[in-house]
Design a protein around this motif. Structure first.
Motif, PDB file in Angstrom:
ATOM      1  N   UNK A  55       1.097  -1.374   0.092  1.00 17.89           N
ATOM      2  CA  UNK A  55      -0.149   0.262   0.311  1.00 17.89           C
ATOM      3  C   UNK A  55       1.024   1.162   0.219  1.00 17.89           C
ATOM      4  N   UNK A  56       1.669   1.112   0.881  1.00 19.09           N
ATOM      5  CA  UNK A  56       2.982   2.358   0.703  1.00 19.09           C
ATOM      6  C   UNK A  56       3.290   2.549  -0.805  1.00 19.09           C
ATOM      7  N   UNK A  57       3.632   1.671  -1.607  1.00 22.47           N
ATOM      8  CA  UNK A  57       4.629   1.847  -2.915  1.00 22.47           C
ATOM      9  C   UNK A  57       3.108   2.148  -3.470  1.00 22.47           C
ATOM     10  N   UNK A  58       2.224   1.290  -3.568  1.00 19.31           N
ATOM     11  CA  UNK A  58       1.546   1.756  -5.030  1.00 19.31           C
ATOM     12  C   UNK A  58      -0.174   2.031  -4.744  1.00 19.31           C
ATOM     13  N   UNK A  59      -0.492   3.012  -3.954  1.00 27.35           N
ATOM     14  CA  UNK A  59      -1.849   2.902  -3.033  1.00 27.35           C
ATOM     15  C   UNK A  59      -2.110   4.782  -4.057  1.00 27.35           C
ATOM     16  N   UNK A  60      -2.775   5.046  -4.418  1.00 24.15           N
ATOM     17  CA  UNK A  60      -3.497   6.203  -5.410  1.00 24.15           C
ATOM     18  C   UNK A  60      -4.316   7.226  -3.843  1.00 24.15           C
ATOM     19  N   UNK A  61      -3.434   8.849  -3.530  1.00 22.06           N
ATOM     20  CA  UNK A  61      -3.943   9.290  -2.259  1.00 22.06           C
ATOM     21  C   UNK A  61      -5.394   9.732  -2.676  1.00 22.06           C
ATOM     22  N   UNK A  62      -6.280   9.470  -3.745  1.00 21.69           N
ATOM     23  CA  UNK A  62      -7.299  10.048  -3.974  1.00 21.69           C
ATOM     24  C   UNK A  62      -8.347   8.691  -3.435  1.00 21.69           C
ATOM     25  N   UNK A  63      -7.977   7.433  -3.180  1.00 22.38           N
ATOM     26  CA  UNK A  63      -8.547   5.989  -2.361  1.00 22.38           C
ATOM     27  C   UNK A  63      -8.270   5.596  -1.254  1.00 22.38           C
ATOM     28  N   UNK A  64      -9.739   4.907  -1.849  1.00 22.02           N
ATOM     29  CA  UNK A  64      -9.720   4.940   0.403  1.00 22.02           C
ATOM     30  C   UNK A  64      -8.853   3.160   0.318  1.00 22.02           C
ATOM     31  N   UNK A  65      -7.572   3.193   1.374  1.00 22.94           N
ATOM     32  CA  UNK A  65      -6.560   1.990   1.129  1.00 22.94           C
ATOM     33  C   UNK A  65      -7.445   1.029   2.047  1.00 22.94           C
ATOM     34  N   UNK A  66      -7.293  -0.702   1.725  1.00 24.05           N
ATOM     35  CA  UNK A  66      -7.643  -1.350   2.723  1.00 24.05           C
ATOM     36  C   UNK A  66      -7.291  -2.281   2.618  1.00 24.05           C
ATOM     37  N   UNK A  67      -6.315  -2.931   3.522  1.00 26.22           N
ATOM     38  CA  UNK A  67      -6.366  -4.989   3.482  1.00 26.22           C
ATOM     39  C   UNK A  67      -7.506  -6.001   3.821  1.00 26.22           C
ATOM     40  N   UNK A  68      -6.974  -6.911   3.109  1.00 23.83           N
ATOM     41  CA  UNK A  68      -8.677  -8.280   3.386  1.00 23.83           C
ATOM     42  C   UNK A  68      -7.547  -8.889   3.748  1.00 23.83           C
ATOM     43  N   UNK A  69      -7.180  -9.722   4.787  1.00 21.47           N
ATOM     44  CA  UNK A  69      -6.362 -10.659   4.881  1.00 21.47           C
ATOM     45  C   UNK A  69      -7.692 -12.199   5.454  1.00 21.47           C
ATOM     46  N   UNK A  70      -7.148 -13.005   4.977  1.00 24.02           N
ATOM     47  CA  UNK A  70      -7.379 -14.406   4.993  1.00 24.02           C
ATOM     48  C   UNK A  70      -6.990 -15.291   5.353  1.00 24.02           C
ATOM     49  N   UNK A  71      -6.963 -15.806   6.475  1.00 24.15           N
ATOM     50  CA  UNK A  71      -6.015 -16.985   7.211  1.00 24.15           C
ATOM     51  C   UNK A  71      -6.922 -17.303   8.459  1.00 24.15           C
ATOM     52  N   UNK A  72      -5.924 -18.945   8.946  1.00 24.25           N
ATOM     53  CA  UNK A  72      -6.531 -18.889  10.067  1.00 24.25           C
ATOM     54  C   UNK A  72      -5.951 -18.915  11.712  1.00 24.25           C
ATOM     55  N   UNK A  73      -5.324 -18.203  11.559  1.00 28.16           N
ATOM     56  CA  UNK A  73      -4.215 -16.996  12.351  1.00 28.16           C
ATOM     57  C   UNK A  73      -3.352 -17.885  13.091  1.00 28.16           C
ATOM     58  N   UNK A  74      -3.363 -19.309  13.346  1.00 28.21           N
ATOM     59  CA  UNK A  74      -1.480 -19.529  13.355  1.00 28.21           C
ATOM     60  C   UNK A  74      -0.545 -19.286  12.966  1.00 28.21           C
ATOM     61  N   UNK A  75       0.194 -19.542  13.669  1.00 28.87           N
ATOM     62  CA  UNK A  75       1.643 -19.918  13.094  1.00 28.87           C
ATOM     63  C   UNK A  75       2.344 -21.117  12.985  1.00 28.87           C
ATOM     64  N   UNK A  76       3.038 -21.137  12.580  1.00 29.81           N
ATOM     65  CA  UNK A  76       3.687 -22.575  12.366  1.00 29.81           C
ATOM     66  C   UNK A  76       5.319 -22.073  11.702  1.00 29.81           C
ATOM     67  N   UNK A  77       6.286 -21.878  11.796  1.00 34.01           N
ATOM     68  CA  UNK A  77       7.441 -21.782  11.985  1.00 34.01           C
ATOM     69  C   UNK A  77       8.768 -22.903  12.041  1.00 34.01           C
ATOM     70  N   UNK A  78       8.940 -22.124  11.044  1.00 35.29           N
ATOM     71  CA  UNK A  78      10.744 -23.139  10.229  1.00 35.29           C
ATOM     72  C   UNK A  78      11.615 -23.567  11.537  1.00 35.29           C
TER      73      UNK A  78
END
Length: 596
Positions: A129-152
């Motif tokens: 968003x920092x790099x590509x957003x249009x300042x005239x537009x309304x920013x939004x992030x939609x995250x789809x996940x189960x919320x769990x971590x499984x680290x290497x």
């Protein structure tokens, strides 16, 4: 050029502030209109999602989001992550159905990976968003996940490190006004609600939970409604009898920009659409877009005529069909400036507001017909809120606010009907001190006017004149920079990637350039794949007479016709020119053909 532009912006800000101090003017900076959005869709593609997202709900959700957006200045980017960024599609402007189809095809191509680190996806979304957003537009992030971590474990990364990175990214998103809406995928019952709820709450987004695509229309509709200040219009739900069933689609006024009709059914449905005069409107057509997936069908009516439309639906017998609708409006609610900035307890402040589109007041009595308006009052001293109903005049809203105490207040007006709502930006009313209260100036003694007459402020006039001249010069300079930065491209390029070790060659990828303005990096066209990071410094610019300019500040070697080119200061590419870009970090080459 970048440094000079920043210097110019800083000088302009200083000049504006000086002008404000000298003239006593209040500076007002415009916010986003809210009718268009820049969206980044982020999805967990770790192997654990094979259980928590058995039916690929995430894919259906993202594709439905893409279908619901307008083909009008919206931008969409896609990120898939595990414990690293697996695939990334830079934010592109959606200008056609083909653009949407390309994004949906990219979504369907996402592959799974072994581990999971949710902080990686959130951090990258903020960067995109920092790099590509249009300042005239309304920013939004939609995250789809189960919320769990499984680290290497081999990576030596700990849960504490991930938690800290996630918290840092949440704070960045919050400070920049990037709300994150989280959709928790819970087919296996292992959803980590706490993490996803925290992300949404701290960034002023919302949390949703689902284990099936059946809930997607409501979830996506609520995300759209909350973010663009719209309301879901429930149409109907019924069990199909196998015959044509009529569904009324009411369009309440002429200011509806788009009507999005989502049809959820486990089986395929047949649809026909008739306008208020009874004329059949072909699906699809210039006015009606139509998209279908395994979980939904979407009808988008562009600039629909006011009145009652008729949708004919024919489904499989006993199949449950659920139909919802959401309107897109290009409307803002604007409050008239308050006359004075000096207040005290007991003062009555008149307030007025009206709907506007593109800066022009909307004269549409039918739009105001069912609307109600409220003055929202936030006492910043006591941290209490209250509401006062105000009058709908048929062309706007009017009311008043009586200051109850010598406190500091924030007021705004909210207007709503059954399909949307709008709020004005908040205005501060400060009656918290004697300095903030109304004061009456002491008149000079009679007959002594000559003694108190002040000289003409020549110095102030000269300073203001110099500031105006500076502003005009800076404005002309910035206009030239803006024109250069927003110059459009012509044509498209074809990209082939060759593995120099095996000789394997990818199928040509055709990238339309008219979606970009000013410049585009080769790394963007390569969908920001990590292995091609060095191409971030290979830049294309629009040239004269339908040509393309390439600049190279990377370690890549660029050849044309077998000859190495020095393009550090730019090289012109003409129609059907073909260049070879050899990478230094991996033994691969990128072939680029310029097609007009």
């Amino acid at each position: 050029m970048i440094r000079l532009s920043k210097l110019v912006r800083n000088l302009l800000c200083v000049a504006l502030l000086l002008g404000s101090v000298m003239t006593g003017a209040n500076l007002v900076f415009a916010g986003t209109s809210g009718s268009n959005m820049d969206a980044v869709l982020v999805v967990d593609v770790s192997n654990s999602m094979s259980q928590s997202d058995k039916n690929k709900v995430s894919n259906e959700a993202m594709k439905m989001f893409v279908d619901m957006t307008s083909i009008q200045a919206n931008k969409i980017g896609i990120i898939s992550y595990t414990d690293k960024i697996e695939r990334e599609k830079a934010m592109i402007q959606v200008n056609s159905e083909q653009d949407k189809n390309e994004i949906k095809a990219f979504i369907d191509s996402l592959q799974k990976g072994a581990y999971t680190d949710i902080s990686v996806g959130v951090k990258e979304a903020v960067k995109i968003l920092d790099a590509g957003r249009d300042r005239a537009n309304s920013p939004i992030i939609v995250l789809l996940a189960d919320g769990n971590n499984y680290l290497n474990e081999a990576s030596n990364r700990t849960q504490a490190m991930s938690d800290q990175d996630l918290q840092d990214s949440i704070q960045q998103a919050k400070s920049k006004g990037y709300p994150i809406y989280t959709i928790g995928l819970n087919a296996d019952g292992q959803l980590n609600r706490t993490t996803l709820e925290q992300i949404a709450k701290e960034t002023n987004g919302k949390f949703f939970e689902t284990s099936t695509a059946d809930n997607l229309p409501q979830i996506l509709s609520e995300i759209f409604a909350n973010h663009l200040k719209l309301k879901v219009v429930p149409i109907t739900n019924f069990t199909s009898n196998g015959q044509i069933q009529d569904v009324a689609i009411p369009i309440p006024n002429a200011n509806v920009m788009e009507a999005n009709i989502s049809i959820m059914s486990q089986k395929s449905v047949e649809v026909k659409l008739f306008d208020p005069s009874g004329k059949e409107i072909h699906i699809p057509s210039d006015q009606v877009r139509f998209s279908r997936s395994s979980a939904y069908s979407m009808i988008k009516i562009v600039k629909p005529q006011q009145g009652e439309w008729n949708l004919q639906v024919k489904g499989v017998p006993q199949d449950k069909i659920d139909i919802n609708m959401i309107f897109n409006y290009d409307l803002q609610l604007e409050m008239e400036p308050i006359a004075s900035n000096a207040f005290k307890a007991g003062d009555v402040i008149p307030v007025k507001a009206a709907l506007a589109s593109n800066g022009q007041k909307v004269a549409s009595p039918e739009l105001y017909n069912q609307m109600k308006a409220t003055l929202l009052i936030n006492d910043l001293t006591d941290q209490k809120t209250s509401e006062v109903e105000i009058t709908n005049t048929g062309s706007g809203f009017e009311g008043s606010f009586t200051i109850p105490a010598d406190h500091k207040y924030e007021i705004r007006i909210k207007a709503e009907d059954t399909s949307f709502y709008r709020e004005t930006p908040p205005v501060t009313v400060d009656a918290s001190s004697a300095a903030g209260g109304a004061t009456t100036p002491t008149p000079p003694p009679a007959g002594d006017s000559a003694a108190t007459e002040e000289p003409f402020p020549w110095l102030t006039v000269v300073i203001i004149a110099l500031i105006v001249i500076l502003l005009v010069a800076l404005a002309l300079y910035l206009l030239s920079i803006w024109r250069k930065a927003n110059k459009g491209f012509i044509g498209q390029i074809a990209i082939e990637i060759v593995d120099e070790d095996t000789g394997d060659k990818s199928n040509p990828q055709y990238k339309k350039l008219n979606a970009f303005k000013g410049k585009v990096k080769l790394h963007q066209l390569l969908q920001l794949a990590p292995e091609f990071q060095e191409t971030d410094k290979v830049v294309f610019l629009p040239g004269k007479n339908d040509t393309l300019i390439i600049e190279n500040r990377s370690s890549c070697r660029i050849e044309k016709g077998g000859r190495v080119l020095d393009v550090s200061k730019g090289k012109e590419l003409k129609k059907n020119d073909r260049i070879k870009i050899s990478l230094s970090s991996v033994n691969k080459s990128v072939f680029v053909d310029y097609i007009v």
